[in-house]
Write a protein that holds these residues in place. Structure first.
Motif, PDB file in Angstrom:
ATOM      1  N   PHE A   1       0.767  -1.254   0.150  1.00 21.28           N
ATOM      2  CA  PHE A   1      -0.046  -0.059  -0.051  1.00 21.28           C
ATOM      3  C   PHE A   1       0.800   1.354  -0.075  1.00 21.28           C
ATOM      4  CE2 PHE A   1      -2.688  -3.419   1.595  1.00 21.28           C
ATOM      5  CZ  PHE A   1      -4.138  -2.896   1.052  1.00 21.28           C
ATOM      6  N   SER A   2       0.460   2.253  -0.665  1.00 29.30           N
ATOM      7  CA  SER A   2       1.386   3.455  -1.225  1.00 29.30           C
ATOM      8  C   SER A   2       1.300   4.284   0.405  1.00 29.30           C
ATOM      9  CB  SER A   2       0.911   4.241  -2.155  1.00 29.30           C
ATOM     10  OG  SER A   2      -0.430   4.742  -2.133  1.00 29.30           O
ATOM     11  N   SER A   3       0.191   4.504   1.005  1.00 32.23           N
ATOM     12  CA  SER A   3       0.280   5.365   2.374  1.00 32.23           C
ATOM     13  C   SER A   3      -0.127   4.744   3.385  1.00 32.23           C
ATOM     14  CB  SER A   3      -0.505   6.358   1.753  1.00 32.23           C
ATOM     15  OG  SER A   3      -2.004   5.989   1.302  1.00 32.23           O
ATOM     16  N   LEU A   4       0.195   3.312   3.572  1.00 35.34           N
ATOM     17  CA  LEU A   4      -0.354   2.978   4.674  1.00 35.34           C
ATOM     18  C   LEU A   4       0.459   2.957   6.083  1.00 35.34           C
ATOM     19  CD1 LEU A   4      -2.292   0.701   6.004  1.00 35.34           C
ATOM     20  CD2 LEU A   4      -0.473  -0.986   5.702  1.00 35.34           C
ATOM     21  N   THR A   5      -0.355   3.506   7.152  1.00 35.93           N
ATOM     22  CA  THR A   5       0.519   3.932   8.235  1.00 35.93           C
ATOM     23  C   THR A   5      -0.375   3.021   9.386  1.00 35.93           C
ATOM     24  OG1 THR A   5      -1.066   6.067   8.779  1.00 35.93           O
ATOM     25  CG2 THR A   5       1.138   6.191   7.510  1.00 35.93           C
ATOM     26  N   ASP A   6       0.398   3.097  10.718  1.00 33.65           N
ATOM     27  CA  ASP A   6      -0.447   2.506  11.710  1.00 33.65           C
ATOM     28  C   ASP A   6      -1.693   3.031  12.320  1.00 33.65           C
ATOM     29  OD1 ASP A   6       2.132   1.225  12.161  1.00 33.65           O
ATOM     30  OD2 ASP A   6       2.768   2.414  13.643  1.00 33.65           O
ATOM     31  N   GLU A   7      -2.145   4.137  11.577  1.00 30.30           N
ATOM     32  CA  GLU A   7      -3.332   4.821  12.030  1.00 30.30           C
ATOM     33  C   GLU A   7      -4.453   4.122  11.105  1.00 30.30           C
ATOM     34  OE1 GLU A   7      -0.919   6.727  11.798  1.00 30.30           O
ATOM     35  OE2 GLU A   7      -0.612   7.022  13.959  1.00 30.30           O
ATOM     36  N   TRP A   8      -4.015   3.384   9.867  1.00 29.15           N
ATOM     37  CA  TRP A   8      -4.944   2.856   9.184  1.00 29.15           C
ATOM     38  C   TRP A   8      -5.669   1.564   9.595  1.00 29.15           C
ATOM     39  CZ3 TRP A   8      -5.578   3.604   3.361  1.00 29.15           C
ATOM     40  CH2 TRP A   8      -5.033   4.935   2.903  1.00 29.15           C
ATOM     41  N   LEU A   9      -6.935   1.212   9.337  1.00 29.77           N
ATOM     42  CA  LEU A   9      -7.452  -0.061   9.660  1.00 29.77           C
ATOM     43  C   LEU A   9      -7.474  -1.096   8.688  1.00 29.77           C
ATOM     44  CD1 LEU A   9     -10.852   1.240  11.475  1.00 29.77           C
ATOM     45  CD2 LEU A   9      -8.702   0.749  12.513  1.00 29.77           C
ATOM     46  N   LEU A  10      -6.686  -2.269   9.002  1.00 33.58           N
ATOM     47  CA  LEU A  10      -6.429  -3.118   8.094  1.00 33.58           C
ATOM     48  C   LEU A  10      -7.083  -4.420   8.488  1.00 33.58           C
ATOM     49  CD1 LEU A  10      -4.653  -3.973   5.955  1.00 33.58           C
ATOM     50  CD2 LEU A  10      -2.888  -4.679   7.383  1.00 33.58           C
TER      51      LEU A  10
END
Length: 566
Positions: A103-112
């Motif tokens: 994912f290009s912009s995935l961070t720890d704040e994203w729900l996955l």
């Protein structure tokens, strides 16, 4: 029995169903409605989405309860990710790590969240991962808080629709689903009752039916092409349409002509009535309610088939020793109380020893868990290495067992492995000084108890140069037997036993050899010595004739047809 509300919205319109659900029972639907989100006059301050949704829900008098929010495909990022074969408890961390690169912009704040996909034909493991941004999460939580709802689940739209199809018995085989939403058309492909591929595209509200059908068929062809690239069995035998009436028949005819198979137009409301209790009339544009109707139940999320961002797939909880430790402490305290003041000093010393032993036990348990995890990883790598072929060793063995270059020259080597049959193949093409050398090659390379066999296709006489015949041989290696021999050698090395003797048909590379004046290796067997003498006699005959012209059929040293090796 609890109150449940399922919502799906876009910037202009919201779809909502509400009713009562009981664990293990049939859901009871009491309200299903779609409404435009209210807006203020131009003179007033613009309303936020949360305020518009809260005001619309209050106007519809849907009440409070546990909320499930549906996210459209366009509101999430999805990727098919290849993962190594790891235990289930390690898969969530592996997927999170792999997703950070995919994912290009995935961070720890994203729900996955993710769902496993069937492995490919080559055994490669895959998952379908989806993620939503922190902005989308904040918008969903803000809308639910403003409306006084308790957010329980956030589901991706294709998986909510899959629930409805599964309950109605329509989800089997390879299936193409086409849905008409307010401003988009969503395409979803199911394989083996699981979501495999989903995409959406926008359609103009002013476009004619013919234009929408043409655009949809083009997008379907591209989607099917992508599905076939990911799956060997990429044929679609059935298609379901959840579209409005004007679009239904033209699109169905176009699908039958474009991809064939069964094409059926279904109404989500009719599918839902067969598995639930309905106490309200069908809403307008009921073909758009598949997701909210599918998510309206009290079933627990299934990590194997559904993506739920609030309840994502997690590793299993580690076993707790809290109860056991508590019982130990209570027993120690009871024992110390019964001893009394007379043994107070001794009891204090014993209590200290118990505490030290408990701490040591916990440390040893942590070390043991880490050691087991490491050994499991080592075992996976070792099993993978043992199933491979070391072509360097095979080529070294081939070099040791072939006759001298004056008698044999290789012109082509072909190396291949059949993982399904567990067989490695080494094909050889070359020339020999005389056809008897082919028999020497086969005898030297054949080792039946090692799982090695060799066979030839043909031997062709030739009169060019010093090599009088060409040959084509194929050496097959049983990888299962080769793995057993490696394990025996490994165990012999651990126990300190001597190496096993050379199997029948092999040549001991450490056997002493002698070299004559012409560089030929003199073996211990009379048969190889006889062949060397025949070769020397043939060379002497060539020197006597003193000509390079081809030898006639009567004078050739080639063996008769019945003397060729089988």
């Amino acid at each position: 029995m609890g109150r449940a509300i399922v919502l799906e919205w876009d910037p202009q319109r919201a779809l909502v169903v509400g009713g009562n659900v009981a664990r293990g029972g049939r859901p009871s639907l009491t309200r299903a409605v779609g409404f435009e989100l209210p807006v203020r006059d131009e003179s007033d301050e613009p309303m936020t989405l949360a305020e518009s949704l809260a005001e619309g829900l209050a106007a519809q008098k849907l009440g409070k309860g546990d909320a499930t929010v549906i996210v459209e495909r366009s509101g999430a990022e999805m990727r098919v990710i290849e993962v190594p074969p790891v235990p289930d408890e390690e898969l969530p961390q592996i997927v999170r790590f792999q997703s950070s690169r995919e994912f290009s912009s995935l961070t720890d704040e994203w729900l996955l969240d993710y769902v496993p996909l069937p492995p490919l034909a080559n055994g490669q493991h895959r998952v379908l991962a989806a993620a939503i941004s922190p902005q989308v999460v904040a918008q969903i939580r803000g809308c639910c808080d403003k409306a006084g709802l308790h957010l329980k689940r956030v589901m991706l739209r294709p998986f909510a629709v899959a629930r409805l199809l599964r309950r109605s018995g329509r989800l089997f085989g390879n299936l193409l689903l086409v849905e008409r939403l307010a401003e988009t058309i969503e395409l979803t492909i199911f394989a083996d009752a699981n979501v495999q591929l989903t995409r959406s595209f926008r359609v103009s509200a002013e476009a004619s039916v013919e234009a929408i059908v043409a655009q949809t068929l083009g997008e379907i062809r591209r989607t099917l092409g992508s599905f076939r690239n990911q799956n060997r069995d990429g044929s679609i035998a059935r298609s379901l349409l959840m579209v409005d009436a004007p679009l239904g028949e033209p699109l169905a005819e176009g699908l039958r002509e474009a991809i064939g198979g069964d094409v059926e137009r279904v109404d989500p409301w009719e599918l839902f009535q067969g598995s639930a209790s309905v106490g309200c009339s069908p809403p307008e544009h009921s073909e758009r309610f598949a997701a909210v109707l599918g998510a309206f139940d009290d079933a627990s999320p299934d990590p194997a088939t559904e993506i739920d961002f609030i309840n994502p797939s997690r590793p299993p909880a580690a076993p707790s020793n809290r109860t056991r430790n508590l019982l130990v402490v209570v027993a120690v305290v009871a024992l110390l109380a019964s001893v009394g003041a007379l043994y107070w000093m001794e009891s204090t010393r014993l209590a200290g020893q118990v505490a030290a032993l408990q701490a040591e036990t916990r440390e040893m348990r942590k070390d043991d868990e880490g050691y087991r995890d490491r050994m499991a990883e080592v075992q996976l790598v070792d099993e993978w290495v043992q199933d491979r072929v070391d072509w360097t060793d095979e080529l070294a063995r081939l070099s040791d067992r072939l006759p001298l270059p004056d008698d044999v020259i290789l012109e082509q080597l072909t190396l291949s492995v059949d993982d399904r049959e567990h067989v490695a193949t080494l094909g050889m093409r070359g020339r020999v000084s005389n056809s008897r050398q082919v028999a020497v090659i086969e005898r030297n390379l054949r080792a039946t108890d090692e799982g090695r066999d060799i066979s030839g296709k043909n031997i062709t006489p030739t009169s060019t140069g010093s090599y009088r015949a060409t040959f084509d041989e194929t050496l097959t290696i049983d990888l299962v037997r080769a793995k057993e021999l490696r394990l025996q050698q490994y165990e012999a090395g651990l126990t300190g036993t001597e190496e096993s003797p050379v199997p029948d048909g092999g040549i001991d590379p450490e056997a002493p050899t002698e070299s004559d004046d012409e560089g030929a290796i003199v073996a211990d067997t009379d048969e190889i010595a006889d062949e060397s003498e025949v070769t020397d006699e043939a060379a002497a005959d060539d020197e006597t004739t003193g000509t390079d012209e081809p030898v006639s059929d009567d004078a050739s040293d080639e063996p008769a047809e019945d003397e060729l090796p089988a």
